[in-house]
Design an enzyme around this catalytic site. Structure first.
Site, PDB file in Angstrom:
ATOM      1  CB  CYS A  72      -0.901   0.002   1.226  1.00 22.43           C
ATOM      2  SG  CYS A  72      -2.280  -1.179   1.141  1.00 22.43           S
ATOM      3  CG  HIS A 133      -5.114  -3.778   1.014  1.00 18.80           C
ATOM      4  ND1 HIS A 133      -3.831  -4.287   1.152  1.00 18.80           N
ATOM      5  CD2 HIS A 133      -5.936  -4.627   1.698  1.00 18.80           C
ATOM      6  CE1 HIS A 133      -3.872  -5.388   1.893  1.00 18.80           C
ATOM      7  NE2 HIS A 133      -5.138  -5.603   2.234  1.00 18.80           N
ATOM      8  CG  HIS A 184      -1.794  -4.218  -2.409  1.00 24.17           C
ATOM      9  ND1 HIS A 184      -2.101  -3.082  -1.684  1.00 24.17           N
ATOM     10  CD2 HIS A 184      -1.683  -3.817  -3.699  1.00 24.17           C
ATOM     11  CE1 HIS A 184      -2.160  -2.041  -2.507  1.00 24.17           C
ATOM     12  NE2 HIS A 184      -1.911  -2.472  -3.738  1.00 24.17           N
ATOM     13  CG  HIS A 186       1.476  -8.516  -5.339  1.00 21.57           C
ATOM     14  ND1 HIS A 186       0.565  -9.060  -4.453  1.00 21.57           N
ATOM     15  CD2 HIS A 186       2.573  -9.327  -5.264  1.00 21.57           C
ATOM     16  CE1 HIS A 186       1.077 -10.139  -3.881  1.00 21.57           C
ATOM     17  NE2 HIS A 186       2.288 -10.316  -4.348  1.00 21.57           N
TER      18      HIS A 186
END
Length: 358
Positions: A72, A133, A184, A186
């Protein structure tokens, strides 16, 4: 896209990829230990494969609370891996890399007479798709997906030029069932020092087909056959087709392939990059709709190798899930884990039918 590189407190590189002008002057003021040295590669003579031994990864961050998420943006109360208070897409060197260029001289070059040792030279990067997030890749806009594709093209081109890199592999793991350690949204990019086993097997098959057919590309022929048959095609547009492989290993597995043979993401032209996002988002949302809840998945870009055999490559994205029913997962048990002989519980044609209807 605006590209702004900075250095984190421990010397690792971070790059902001912004869709609009943004202030990227925030500095990383954390006190961090130096990055770990490169891992060790050990060669398994029984199967002629390399294994990375990366003991430092045992201490990597594991499912932290959302207010302590390292992906974040930083806040006044918590300094994350990203110094800025917001971002579009950001890439940085992994704090716990499987491969890196920080090689410490090692006098050991063999564990036994038959087991060779080498440094695990390469690079591992983290790609954050959004500052949100609680979002997901499927929730991104087509414009943001285009940014991500451009970022992957940038990183593939740069990492392919690093010394000792054999192949660049972008991927995303999603879901605790898959084994993610951070919620999160990614992905990651690995620059491998050796050609991975699956790629090596694919190259061998492609080379045999090339020789047997007088120069034809194996993946191009497989894609043409799937498009002509149509039974396993899930969705398509002018530049891409998404289909379930006829010999799919996973309960729900889809390949997304461009209609034009290209070696890697940097080779995609603008129209192909624009067309990828809407199709991929459509397939991801179909995955989530199958059982009415977020689908755990692995999304893996197969790109051409950097060296010998590059001409045999055909860029494609492999998307697959271990979920085989709403309340059941496919575990890699005896046959898959010990013998690498896959047994699929879902007929590929039925999987394609379900995805089309989702």
């Amino acid at each position: 896209m605006i590209r702004t590189p900075i250095r984190l407190a421990d010397g690792r590189e971070l790059i902001y990829f912004d869709e609009h002008e943004a202030d990227r002057s925030a500095a990383d003021k954390r006190e961090l230990p130096p990055p770990p040295p490169a891992s060790q590669l050990r060669h398994d003579p029984l199967v002629d494969e390399w294994v990375a031994i990366a003991a430092h990864r045992q201490t990597r961050t594991f499912l932290p609370p959302s207010d302590r998420c390292p992906l974040c943006p930083s806040t006044p109360g918590f300094a994350s891996e990203i110094p800025s208070s917001d971002y579009d897409v950001v890439v940085f060197e992994n704090q716990f890399p499987s491969f890196s260029d920080r090689v410490v001289p090692d006098e050991v070059d063999h564990i036994t007479e038959l087991v060779r040792v080498e440094p695990a030279v390469g690079r591992c990067e983290v790609v954050c798709f959004t500052a949100d997030h609680d979002s997901s890749f499927a929730a991104l806009t087509p414009a943001r997906v285009r940014t991500v594709v451009d970022v992957l093209a940038d990183r593939t081109a740069e990492m392919s030029g690093l010394p000792g890199v054999a192949q660049v592999f972008p991927f995303e793991n999603r879901g605790v069932e898959i084994g993610v350690t951070l919620h999160h949204p990614h992905g990651q990019i690995y620059a491998y020092p050796e050609v991975p086993p699956r790629t090596r097997t694919m190259l061998q098959a492609a080379r045999r087909h090339h020789e047997r057919t007088g120069g034809r590309n194996l993946y191009a022929d497989v894609l043409a056959a799937e498009r002509a048959d149509g039974a396993r095609v899930v969705a398509a547009n002018e530049h891409w087709t998404a289909y379930v492989p006829a010999a799919a290993r996973w309960p729900f597995e889809v390949h997304l392939a461009p209609h034009r043979q290209v070696a890697d993401i940097p080779a995609l032209h603008d129209a192909e990059r624009d067309a990828f996002g809407p199709l991929y988002l459509d397939v991801l949302r179909r995955f989530d709709a199958l059982f009415g809840k977020p689908m755990p998945y692995i999304s893996a870009w197969h790109q051409a190798v950097v060296g010998a055999g590059r001409e045999l490559g055909y860029l494609h994205l492999q998307l697959f899930s271990i979920r085989r029913a709403a309340d059941k997962l496919k575990y890699l048990a005896g046959s898959e884990s010990a013998m690498q002989f896959f047994i699929n519980d879902i007929v590929p044609e039925k999987a394609a039918e379900k995805l089309r209807a989702a």
